[in-house]
Design a protein around this motif. Structure first.
Motif, short mmCIF file in Angstrom:
data_model
loop_
_atom_site.label_atom_id
_atom_site.label_comp_id
_atom_site.label_asym_id
_atom_site.label_seq_id
_atom_site.Cartn_x
_atom_site.Cartn_y
_atom_site.Cartn_z
N ASP A 116 49.35 -31.54 28.77
CA ASP A 116 48.60 -31.90 27.29
C ASP A 116 48.79 -33.56 27.09
O ASP A 116 49.94 -33.81 26.72
N VAL A 118 47.46 -35.62 25.21
CA VAL A 118 47.51 -36.09 23.81
C VAL A 118 48.97 -35.90 23.20
O VAL A 118 49.55 -36.83 22.53
N ARG A 122 51.78 -38.62 22.09
CA ARG A 122 52.62 -38.32 20.79
C ARG A 122 54.21 -38.58 20.86
O ARG A 122 54.86 -39.22 20.20
N TRP A 180 42.29 -40.02 24.06
CA TRP A 180 43.66 -39.38 23.95
C TRP A 180 44.58 -40.27 23.28
O TRP A 180 45.23 -39.47 22.15
N ARG A 182 43.80 -42.49 20.63
CA ARG A 182 43.46 -42.01 19.14
C ARG A 182 43.59 -40.51 18.90
O ARG A 182 44.21 -40.45 17.62
N GLU A 183 43.44 -39.57 19.60
CA GLU A 183 43.75 -38.23 19.07
C GLU A 183 45.26 -38.06 18.96
O GLU A 183 45.75 -37.33 18.06
N ALA A 184 46.28 -38.98 19.61
CA ALA A 184 47.57 -38.76 19.33
C ALA A 184 48.11 -39.49 18.36
O ALA A 184 49.23 -39.46 18.01
#
Length: 264
Positions: A116, A118, A122, A180, A182-184
């Motif tokens: 994963d 993302v 994070r 990824w 930005r998604e994080a």
């Protein structure tokens, strides 16, 4: 956690030890300062880690790998370079590290292998202080280019991508890093690209010879046979194609990378 596709065969470590701050982290170097606290996620044999440690000295560096075996390989390289760093076992999806503990959190050729990416980003952002940097760089296998266009290398790429995805990774990660990030939840994101190019006889011999070995005894080969992606005979043919490419006077191979610098 995904399975690391390459494993730690000598041919794999040989390619990883070639990596330096100059040839693999150029996008990051201008942003490093003496005294920075740096986390290197998925440090491998730690040649790149050692270079980064010298650039941020006297800042403290932590090198992280996912197994005891990999940690010992990294520790030995750092000791040989006389670099004092913390070397720890950990999972980038759930770092056992405090919030805001680093000025720079770096991962080279890692996100393509994780389950994963993302979530990994994070976590990397969580342990980076406000105003600090998350830096990631990954190759993009679908964008690899070579000459001459030998069919055996097309087959190699098919096999590699099948094995990497079977292990839970994304071999075409380079083009996805900015998405990824930005998604994080990272918003101050600078995306770029850089390449490795192997063209002169010595570089061709090194790159082609390394892959000629790597497709036979490594985890890549074991998994390819186990999942039916390639037979032992096909892998031998791919190996011979790599040697033929390395010996071709017009041989040329391009490895593109996506890169992201994200300000936390």
């Amino acid at each position: 956690m995904a399975t690391y596709t390459h494993g730690h065969h000598e041919s794999v470590l040989r390619s990883h030890r070639w990596r330096t701050a100059e040839n693999s982290a150029g996008y990051l170097l201008a942003h490093l300062s003496p005294g920075d606290r740096l986390l290197d996620v998925g440090c491998g044999p730690a040649t790149l880690t050692a270079d980064l440690a010298e650039l941020v000295a006297p800042g403290r560096v932590t090198a992280l790998e996912q197994t005891d075996e990999a940690v010992e390989i990294a520790r030995a390289e750092l000791l040989a370079r006389d670099v004092d760093a913390d070397v720890v076992v950990g999972d980038v999806h759930a770092l056992e590290l405090a919030d805001d503990g680093y000025d720079v959190t770096h991962a080279h050729q890692v996100l393509q292998h994780v389950a994963d990416p993302v979530l990994a980003l994070r976590e990397m952002a969580r342990v980076t202080r406000p105003g600090g940097l998350v830096a990631v760089r990954d190759s993009d296998y679908a964008a690899f280019a070579w000459y001459p266009r030998l069919p055996g290398l097309d087959r190699w790429l098919e096999v590699y991508q099948a094995v990497a995805r079977h292990h839970g990774g994304e071999p075409d990660a380079g083009r996805r890093l900015h998405v990824w990030a930005r998604e994080a939840g990272l918003t101050d994101v600078t995306a770029s690209a850089d390449t490795w190019c192997f063209v002169d006889p010595a570089d061709r011999a090194w790159w082609g010879g390394m892959w000629a070995e790597r497709v036979l005894p490594s985890r890549l080969a074991e998994t390819a046979r186990a999942i039916g992606a390639a037979t032992s005979g096909e892998l031998e043919e791919i190996s011979q194609t790599w040697r033929a490419w390395a010996g071709h006077p017009d041989g040329w191979f391009l490895v593109p990378h996506g890169q992201v610098l994200a300000r936390v």
